[in-house]
Write a protein that holds these residues in place. Structure first.
Motif, short mmCIF file in Angstrom:
data_model
loop_
_atom_site.label_atom_id
_atom_site.label_comp_id
_atom_site.label_asym_id
_atom_site.label_seq_id
_atom_site.Cartn_x
_atom_site.Cartn_y
_atom_site.Cartn_z
N THR A 1 0.77 -1.16 0.06
CA THR A 1 0.20 0.20 -0.31
C THR A 1 1.07 1.24 0.04
O THR A 1 0.34 2.25 -0.63
N SER A 2 2.00 1.21 0.74
CA SER A 2 2.97 2.37 0.87
C SER A 2 3.53 2.53 -0.78
O SER A 2 3.65 3.91 -0.95
N VAL A 3 3.93 1.69 -1.49
CA VAL A 3 4.65 1.74 -2.67
C VAL A 3 3.51 2.16 -3.75
O VAL A 3 3.65 2.92 -4.45
N ALA B 1 2.83 5.84 -3.05
CA ALA B 1 3.67 6.75 -3.56
C ALA B 1 3.75 6.89 -5.05
O ALA B 1 3.72 7.97 -5.54
N LEU B 2 3.47 5.85 -5.70
CA LEU B 2 3.29 5.75 -6.95
C LEU B 2 2.01 6.49 -7.58
O LEU B 2 2.19 7.29 -8.60
N PHE C 1 3.13 10.08 -7.86
CA PHE C 1 4.15 10.45 -8.77
C PHE C 1 3.68 10.16 -10.29
O PHE C 1 3.90 11.15 -11.05
N PHE D 1 11.32 6.90 8.25
CA PHE D 1 10.01 7.07 7.37
C PHE D 1 9.63 8.47 7.06
O PHE D 1 9.22 8.95 6.06
N LEU E 1 9.96 13.58 -0.12
CA LEU E 1 9.16 13.09 -1.06
C LEU E 1 8.10 14.05 -1.24
O LEU E 1 7.63 14.43 -2.33
N SER F 1 7.58 16.54 -4.48
CA SER F 1 6.31 16.39 -5.19
C SER F 1 5.74 17.80 -5.42
O SER F 1 5.22 18.09 -6.52
N HIS G 1 8.52 15.13 -10.73
CA HIS G 1 7.69 14.09 -11.09
C HIS G 1 8.41 13.10 -11.62
O HIS G 1 8.47 12.85 -12.78
N ALA H 1 10.95 6.46 -10.63
CA ALA H 1 9.40 6.58 -9.79
C ALA H 1 9.38 5.52 -9.03
O ALA H 1 8.98 5.55 -7.83
N CYS H 2 9.68 4.37 -9.51
CA CYS H 2 9.59 2.83 -8.57
C CYS H 2 10.68 2.97 -7.63
O CYS H 2 10.28 2.72 -6.31
N VAL I 1 11.98 5.69 -6.13
CA VAL I 1 11.57 6.85 -5.20
C VAL I 1 10.26 6.07 -4.34
O VAL I 1 10.29 6.47 -3.03
N ALA I 2 9.35 5.47 -5.01
CA ALA I 2 8.04 5.07 -4.27
C ALA I 2 8.63 4.07 -3.30
O ALA I 2 7.67 3.73 -2.19
N VAL I 3 9.59 3.14 -3.61
CA VAL I 3 9.85 2.03 -2.56
C VAL I 3 10.73 2.51 -1.44
O VAL I 3 10.72 1.92 -0.24
N PRO J 1 10.16 4.96 1.09
CA PRO J 1 9.57 4.86 2.30
C PRO J 1 9.21 3.40 3.13
O PRO J 1 9.09 3.24 4.04
N ALA J 2 8.97 2.48 1.80
CA ALA J 2 8.57 1.26 2.17
C ALA J 2 9.86 0.35 3.11
O ALA J 2 9.64 -0.38 3.66
N ILE K 1 9.49 1.22 6.30
CA ILE K 1 8.39 0.17 7.12
C ILE K 1 8.94 -0.90 7.46
O ILE K 1 8.86 -1.44 8.48
N ILE L 1 -1.35 5.39 0.95
CA ILE L 1 -0.07 5.91 1.61
C ILE L 1 -0.12 6.19 3.16
O ILE L 1 0.73 6.21 3.91
#
Lengths: 134, 150
Positions: A94-96, A99-100, A103, B39, B46, B50, B55, B61-62, B64-66, B68-69, B72, B128
């Motif tokens: 859910t976090s990924v 975030a996606l 962006f 986190f 981010l 943003s 962007h 993008a992948c 950057v999205a990973v 914070p995970a 976690i 998120i």
């Protein structure tokens, strides 16, 4: 988790969780049918949306009851580890995705799938744990 | 020599409470706080980027999205390590119970919100927020359980 059903606590957990999941499916179908047929609004709509969550809470409570009833510490630890796998999986996913969504243009994630993803991740975690401790 | 009386009515200070914690809990506290700080820092960076026109696309993008995970995962691993290191069975039991309440909380929240989103005009739930909500539910459960078993 993954233990045989000779264990009374595990047997009770299986019965309770299966009942909870059957209730979840029935309530989801009922809510969908009711919304499509009668288009409820306001308080009734909130009440209907809450119904499946009651079954979900029932399954989580059955997991907690199993952890209290299970006498075998090893099985209890396995269950907790599997729970952490499920939790980790769902939170990372859910976090990924969230975030996606921020962006790039990807479809919105339907929050109702969180429960399914949780059990999928538990399902992935159990064989890994069984292999590790066999 | 006159014996000094202990003031038993005085509330326990933070340092006294801290000294009563098990070594496993103290280690967990530092690890968990490290993970949560990362986190929060990553999420703020981010969000700031943003808002200021950053962007990324594709692989970036992948990645950057990973980010914070990963924090976690570190927080959850610290929880797992605490459970394996904690020798006090009762504390372990309380911790597992608080995790279960956290899981139950997010499952109920996402389920109710998801169905309301499908059938009514409610704003989209950004996933998120799942982890912060989990932490909130777990913290409430932890507090209630400790109060109940004080």
């Amino acid at each position: 988790m993954g233990c045989s059903l000779k264990n009374p606590a595990a047997r009770r957990f299986v019965y309770r969780s299966v009942s909870g999941n059957v209730a979840y499916i029935v309530l989801v179908v009922f809510a969908a049918f009711y919304f499509h047929q009668f288009h409820p609004r306001g308080f009734l709509a909130y009440l209907l949306a809450t119904l499946p969550a009651i079954a979900i809470l029932g399954v989580i409570v059955s997991l907690g009851v199993y952890l209290v009833e299970e006498k075998d510490e090893f099985q209890r630890n396995l269950t907790v580890e599997a729970l952490l796998w499920g939790l980790g999986g769902v939170l990372v996913f859910t976090s990924v995705w969230g975030a996606l969504e921020t962006f790039i243009r990807i479809p919105h994630f339907n929050a109702t799938y969180t429960y399914t993803i949780f059990w999928l991740c538990v399902g992935v975690g159990v064989p890994v744990l069984q292999r590790r401790y066999r | 020599m006159k014996e000094r009386k202990l003031n038993m009515s005085c509330p326990q200070g933070w340092s006294q409470q801290w000294s009563q914690k098990t070594p496993a809990f103290r280690r967990y506290f530092f690890r968990f706080n490290g993970a949560i700080s990362s986190f929060v820092a990553l999420s703020f960076v981010l969000a700031y980027l943003s808002l200021h026109g950053f962007h990324p696309r594709g692989t970036l993008a992948c990645i950057v999205a990973v980010l914070p995970a990963t924090a976690i995962v570190a927080a959850l691993v610290s929880g797992g390590m605490y459970l394996s290191e904690e020798t006090d069975e009762f504390q372990r039991h309380l911790f597992v119970q608080s995790i279960l309440w956290g899981v139950g909380g997010i499952m109920v929240l996402t389920s109710v919100w998801g169905y309301l989103q499908i059938y009514t005009q409610i704003i989209h739930f950004s996933t998120i927020w799942t982890y912060p909500f989990f932490l909130l539910f777990q913290a409430i459960a932890w507090g209630v359980l400790r109060w109940r078993n004080r």
